[in-house]
Design a protein around this motif. Structure first.
Motif, mmCIF file in Angstrom:
data_model
loop_
_atom_site.group_PDB
_atom_site.id
_atom_site.type_symbol
_atom_site.label_atom_id
_atom_site.label_comp_id
_atom_site.label_asym_id
_atom_site.label_seq_id
_atom_site.Cartn_x
_atom_site.Cartn_y
_atom_site.Cartn_z
ATOM 1 N N GLY A 232 0.802 -1.229 0.000
ATOM 2 C CA GLY A 232 0.000 0.000 0.000
ATOM 3 C C GLY A 232 0.828 1.269 0.000
ATOM 4 N N ASP B 51 5.139 -0.037 3.860
ATOM 5 C CA ASP B 51 5.675 -0.698 5.055
ATOM 6 C C ASP B 51 6.046 -2.141 4.780
ATOM 7 N N GLY B 52 5.678 -2.681 3.624
ATOM 8 C CA GLY B 52 6.019 -4.057 3.284
ATOM 9 C C GLY B 52 4.968 -4.654 2.365
ATOM 10 N N ASP C 160 2.242 -7.269 1.871
ATOM 11 C CA ASP C 160 1.360 -8.214 2.570
ATOM 12 C C ASP C 160 1.063 -9.367 1.629
HETATM 13 MG MG LIG Z 1 0.995 -1.931 4.042
#
Ligand SMILES: [Mg+2]
Ligand SMILES: Nc1ncnc2c1ncn2[C@@H]1O[C@H](COP(=O)(O)OP(=O)(O)O)[C@@H](O)[C@H]1O
Length: 375
Positions: free
Chosen positions: A14, A18-19, A21
């Motif tokens: 997203g 942050d990574g 998913d």
């Molecule tokens: Mg995210």
């Protein structure tokens, strides 16, 4: 005899970056059953380069191509690692639904356009699994905003016939889905979720995010600054609407700060940014639903200070997490793209019109067959 399993993978990265998913879900039943889930960090240099592209809104074509391929490799690796950890083999998976990494989203121009990087050809080749990707542009081609799309799954498995419900996804950008007992459906991006808080704490404290809103809680809300933030014209637009880092970014924040007579302290700015997210969300929810239940998901649902503020601004509403209605709040969005991949493979056109404003039902995404699909 239990129905045969239908396993899909959902991949989602997203606005927060942050990574990645990654979920494995069984979509044989009415409600998706989560089999495995993991968040895979992006390499620091790749994250940095994607953020630079989002901020600059331009890059040499060779750089754009490199990021597309490198992100595709990371998505493939995320799927492979999640499969290995879960003890599931690639042949058991029907398809991957890969959202990709949004680097540009411009739904309201004369040529509406949204770009998600993470080459699906690379994902299909490296995993050996049929990959469905590029969901947003088909919706746009049918007159929609291309976003938000996760409300399709909210509607599918979170609606109640006798209660008003809202699903609130607090990612980098926040979006709400209203599922009213009278059958009405509405969804839109309300504005920033975590994106401004993340960038502000990263700039001042070097942290990736303000854990539980602790730094914000030590500051005071600056009412002049909050009023300035709330004057953003996007907030007053009618739905359908969607937004991203193109609007809510560091330059936007600096402009708003520059217009103030007195600049608040960094910590007071953080406190006000948290209040801004809580206020934009609660204002949209109060306007859309005069009573009911609110279920939160996305990373921001872990921000206890933010949750507390949303609860305070919405007395009389039940505020909980989507876990209470059977969907893990951390994995809902990745599950939604697995579910969309299933719809597309099954040849089902989905009705995004209440959420994105599309003019007709659409088959979302392109299909990139697995290397073994050809006979
Ligand atoms: Mg995210
Ligand atoms: N404990 C926490 N406290 C505050 N914020 C959190 C916490 N856990 C996660 N977050 C926020 O959630 C964000 C990630 O949310 P996510 O739903 O993955 O967003 P996106 O869809 O934009 O990637 C992080 O960048 C962070 O801002």
């Amino acid at each position: 005899m239990p129905a045969a399993k239908r396993l899909f993978i959902g991949l989602m990265s997203g606005t927060s970056l942050d990574g990645i998913d990654c979920v494995i879900v069984d979509l044989a039943g009415d409600t998706p059953a989560l089999i495995a889930a993991d968040c895979h960090a992006l390499p620091d240099n790749l994250r940095h380069d994607v953020l630079t592209l989002c901020a600059d809104k331009q890059a040499p074509l060779a750089e754009l191509g490199r990021l597309d391929i490198e992100l595709g490799r990371c998505f493939a690796e995320a799927a492979i690692k999640t499969l290995a950890a879960a003890g599931v083999v690639a042949q058991e998976i029907e398809a991957i639904g890969s959202h990709g990494q949004t680097v540009f989203h411009q739904p309201n121009s004369a040529a509406p356009f949204s770009l998600q990087l993470g080459d699906p050809n690379t994902i299909a080749e490296r995993t050996g699994i049929t990959t469905v990707a590029d969901f947003r542009r088909r919706d746009m081609a049918a007159g929609g905003q291309g976003a938000p799309l996760a409300p399709l799954l909210h509607q599918h498995c979170c609606a109640s016939p006798n209660k008003n419900r809202a699903i609130v996804n607090i990612g980098g950008i926040a979006n709400i889905t209203l599922l009213l007992a009278n059958g009405a459906r509405v969804a839109f991006d309300t504005g920033p979720g975590n994106v401004l808080m993340d960038l502000w704490i990263a700039r001042h404290n070097g942290a990736r995010f303000d854990k539980n809103g602790e730094w914000a809680t030590g500051g005071s809300i600056d009412s002049a600054f909050l009023a300035e933030l709330m004057s953003e014209p996007y907030l007053a637009l009618a739905a359908p609407k969607s937004t991203g880092r193109e609007l809510f970014n560091g330059a936007w924040l600096e402009q708003r700060l520059a217009s103030l007579k007195q600049r608040p302290s960094p910590q007071d700015i953080q406190a006000t940014l948290l209040e801004f997210t809580a206020t934009t969300l609660s204002t949209a929810l109060l306007a859309g639903m005069n009573q009911g239940e609110i279920y939160l998901c996305g990373g921001g649902a872990h921000n206890t200070a933010l949750l507390k503020r949303i609860g305070e601004l919405m007395p009389g509403y039940y505020v909980g997490a989507t876990a209470e209605i059977g969907i893990d709040p951390d994995w809902l969005e990745a599950m939604a793209f697995a579910w969309m991949a299933q719809q597309t493979l099954d040849g089902i056109a989905v009705d995004t019109s209440p959420f994105t404003g599309a003019k007709k039902p659409v088959m979302l995404g392109g299909i990139y067959p697995s290397p073994t699909s050809a006979s």
